[in-house]
Design a protein around this motif. Structure first.
Motif, PDB file in Angstrom:
ATOM      1  N   ILE A  70       0.850  -1.192   0.000  1.00 56.38           N
ATOM      2  CA  ILE A  70       0.000   0.000   0.000  1.00 56.38           C
ATOM      3  C   ILE A  70       0.883   1.238   0.000  1.00 56.38           C
ATOM      4  N   SER A  71       0.466   2.245  -0.732  1.00 61.61           N
ATOM      5  CA  SER A  71       1.201   3.511  -0.769  1.00 61.61           C
ATOM      6  C   SER A  71       0.193   4.632  -1.023  1.00 61.61           C
ATOM      7  N   ARG A  72       0.634   5.872  -0.850  1.00 64.26           N
ATOM      8  CA  ARG A  72      -0.269   6.989  -1.089  1.00 64.26           C
ATOM      9  C   ARG A  72       0.502   8.174  -1.626  1.00 64.26           C
ATOM     10  N   ASP A  73      -0.218   9.000  -2.380  1.00 65.38           N
ATOM     11  CA  ASP A  73       0.307  10.240  -2.921  1.00 65.38           C
ATOM     12  C   ASP A  73      -0.618  11.343  -2.437  1.00 65.38           C
ATOM     13  N   ASN A  74      -0.219  12.049  -1.404  1.00 67.38           N
ATOM     14  CA  ASN A  74      -1.101  13.056  -0.816  1.00 67.38           C
ATOM     15  C   ASN A  74      -1.330  14.244  -1.756  1.00 67.38           C
ATOM     16  N   ALA A  75      -0.390  14.518  -2.628  1.00 64.58           N
ATOM     17  CA  ALA A  75      -0.576  15.607  -3.587  1.00 64.58           C
ATOM     18  C   ALA A  75      -1.719  15.295  -4.557  1.00 64.58           C
ATOM     19  N   ARG A  76      -1.930  14.021  -4.823  1.00 62.78           N
ATOM     20  CA  ARG A  76      -3.022  13.585  -5.705  1.00 62.78           C
ATOM     21  C   ARG A  76      -4.212  13.034  -4.936  1.00 62.78           C
ATOM     22  N   ASN A  77      -4.136  13.057  -3.601  1.00 64.07           N
ATOM     23  CA  ASN A  77      -5.216  12.527  -2.756  1.00 64.07           C
ATOM     24  C   ASN A  77      -5.573  11.102  -3.169  1.00 64.07           C
ATOM     25  N   THR A  78      -4.557  10.303  -3.414  1.00 62.60           N
ATOM     26  CA  THR A  78      -4.757   8.963  -3.955  1.00 62.60           C
ATOM     27  C   THR A  78      -3.970   7.931  -3.144  1.00 62.60           C
ATOM     28  N   VAL A  79      -4.612   6.787  -2.940  1.00 63.79           N
ATOM     29  CA  VAL A  79      -3.954   5.655  -2.312  1.00 63.79           C
ATOM     30  C   VAL A  79      -3.915   4.511  -3.313  1.00 63.79           C
ATOM     31  N   TYR A  80      -2.846   3.727  -3.259  1.00 58.96           N
ATOM     32  CA  TYR A  80      -2.649   2.635  -4.202  1.00 58.96           C
ATOM     33  C   TYR A  80      -2.505   1.307  -3.453  1.00 58.96           C
ATOM     34  N   LEU A  81      -2.839   0.236  -4.156  1.00 59.29           N
ATOM     35  CA  LEU A  81      -2.576  -1.106  -3.644  1.00 59.29           C
ATOM     36  C   LEU A  81      -1.944  -1.908  -4.779  1.00 59.29           C
ATOM     37  N   GLN A  82      -0.649  -2.133  -4.661  1.00 58.73           N
ATOM     38  CA  GLN A  82       0.059  -2.961  -5.623  1.00 58.73           C
ATOM     39  C   GLN A  82      -0.061  -4.413  -5.190  1.00 58.73           C
ATOM     40  N   MET A  83      -0.654  -5.230  -6.040  1.00 54.40           N
ATOM     41  CA  MET A  83      -0.905  -6.628  -5.702  1.00 54.40           C
ATOM     42  C   MET A  83      -0.082  -7.521  -6.631  1.00 54.40           C
ATOM     43  N   ASN A  84       0.857  -8.245  -6.072  1.00 55.44           N
ATOM     44  CA  ASN A  84       1.711  -9.156  -6.824  1.00 55.44           C
ATOM     45  C   ASN A  84       1.461 -10.599  -6.398  1.00 55.44           C
ATOM     46  N   SER A  85       1.917 -11.526  -7.212  1.00 50.15           N
ATOM     47  CA  SER A  85       1.768 -12.957  -6.907  1.00 50.15           C
ATOM     48  C   SER A  85       0.338 -13.289  -6.517  1.00 50.15           C
ATOM     49  N   LEU A  86      -0.587 -12.817  -7.315  1.00 50.78           N
ATOM     50  CA  LEU A  86      -2.004 -12.986  -6.989  1.00 50.78           C
ATOM     51  C   LEU A  86      -2.414 -14.460  -7.017  1.00 50.78           C
ATOM     52  N   LYS A  87      -3.337 -14.778  -6.117  1.00 49.21           N
ATOM     53  CA  LYS A  87      -3.854 -16.136  -5.981  1.00 49.21           C
ATOM     54  C   LYS A  87      -5.366 -16.120  -6.238  1.00 49.21           C
ATOM     55  N   PRO A  88      -5.939 -17.251  -6.621  1.00 48.39           N
ATOM     56  CA  PRO A  88      -7.395 -17.285  -6.806  1.00 48.39           C
ATOM     57  C   PRO A  88      -8.162 -16.842  -5.551  1.00 48.39           C
ATOM     58  N   GLU A  89      -7.624 -17.106  -4.388  1.00 47.17           N
ATOM     59  CA  GLU A  89      -8.306 -16.700  -3.154  1.00 47.17           C
ATOM     60  C   GLU A  89      -8.267 -15.199  -2.904  1.00 47.17           C
ATOM     61  N   ASP A  90      -7.542 -14.463  -3.722  1.00 39.31           N
ATOM     62  CA  ASP A  90      -7.573 -12.997  -3.642  1.00 39.31           C
ATOM     63  C   ASP A  90      -8.772 -12.414  -4.399  1.00 39.31           C
ATOM     64  N   THR A  91      -9.494 -13.258  -5.112  1.00 37.44           N
ATOM     65  CA  THR A  91     -10.675 -12.803  -5.838  1.00 37.44           C
ATOM     66  C   THR A  91     -11.696 -12.217  -4.875  1.00 37.44           C
ATOM     67  N   ALA A  92     -12.128 -10.982  -5.140  1.00 38.38           N
ATOM     68  CA  ALA A  92     -13.055 -10.285  -4.249  1.00 38.38           C
ATOM     69  C   ALA A  92     -13.376  -8.928  -4.843  1.00 38.38           C
ATOM     70  N   VAL A  93     -14.355  -8.274  -4.245  1.00 35.55           N
ATOM     71  CA  VAL A  93     -14.550  -6.848  -4.491  1.00 35.55           C
ATOM     72  C   VAL A  93     -13.678  -6.107  -3.491  1.00 35.55           C
ATOM     73  N   TYR A  94     -12.849  -5.216  -3.992  1.00 36.53           N
ATOM     74  CA  TYR A  94     -11.930  -4.457  -3.151  1.00 36.53           C
ATOM     75  C   TYR A  94     -12.483  -3.064  -2.917  1.00 36.53           C
ATOM     76  N   TYR A  95     -12.543  -2.675  -1.650  1.00 39.41           N
ATOM     77  CA  TYR A  95     -13.097  -1.386  -1.251  1.00 39.41           C
ATOM     78  C   TYR A  95     -12.006  -0.501  -0.652  1.00 39.41           C
ATOM     79  N   CYS A  96     -12.018   0.739  -1.072  1.00 35.58           N
ATOM     80  CA  CYS A  96     -11.167   1.757  -0.473  1.00 35.58           C
ATOM     81  C   CYS A  96     -11.904   2.338   0.733  1.00 35.58           C
ATOM     82  N   ALA A  97     -11.152   2.663   1.787  1.00 37.94           N
ATOM     83  CA  ALA A  97     -11.753   3.229   2.987  1.00 37.94           C
ATOM     84  C   ALA A  97     -10.848   4.315   3.538  1.00 37.94           C
ATOM     85  N   ALA A  98     -11.445   5.222   4.284  1.00 37.17           N
ATOM     86  CA  ALA A  98     -10.669   6.301   4.896  1.00 37.17           C
ATOM     87  C   ALA A  98     -11.250   6.607   6.269  1.00 37.17           C
TER      88      ALA A  98
END
Length: 124
Positions: A70-98
């Protein structure tokens, strides 16, 4: 009011990567910590990762440690989630929260603002 908009979901093969983005807009001054949760049908929404306002503190679910960043760029008011080595069990709806609180909490009830979610599907 705060609006959160996720993007970057999609279909990927197992072992692949995706990067999710979440842009915050509106009256964003209350936002401190930002995070990601995920949910599959019939299950509770579960914590994935969170990051403090400065980016100096992060928190991850055990199931994604070493694979997601997880990382964020406050100048762009944006948060990121870099997901590597994905597995079938990672399948889901992903929600951003603050949240306006200060800790990178893993508790769903601590978050004040939510996006509408983006689907991530990992095929085997």
């Amino acid at each position: 009011q705060v609006q959160l908009m996720e993007s970057g979901g999609g279909l990927v093969q197992a072992g692949g990567s995706l990067r999710l983005s979440c842009a915050a807009s509106g009256s964003i001054f209350p936002i401190n910590v930002m995070g990601w949760f995920r949910q599959t049908p019939g299950k509770e929404r579960e914590f994935v990762a969170a990051i403090s306002r400065s980016g100096g503190t992060t928190n991850y679910a055990d199931s994604v440690k070493g694979r997601f960043t997880i990382s964020r760029d406050n100048a762009r008011n944006t948060v990121y989630l870099q997901m590597n080595s994905l597995k079938p069990e990672d399948t889901a709806v992903y929600y951003c929260a603050a949240r306006s609180g200060g800790s990178a909490s893993p508790l769903r009830q601590d978050y004040n603002y939510w996006g509408r979610g983006t689907q991530v599907t990992v095929s085997s």
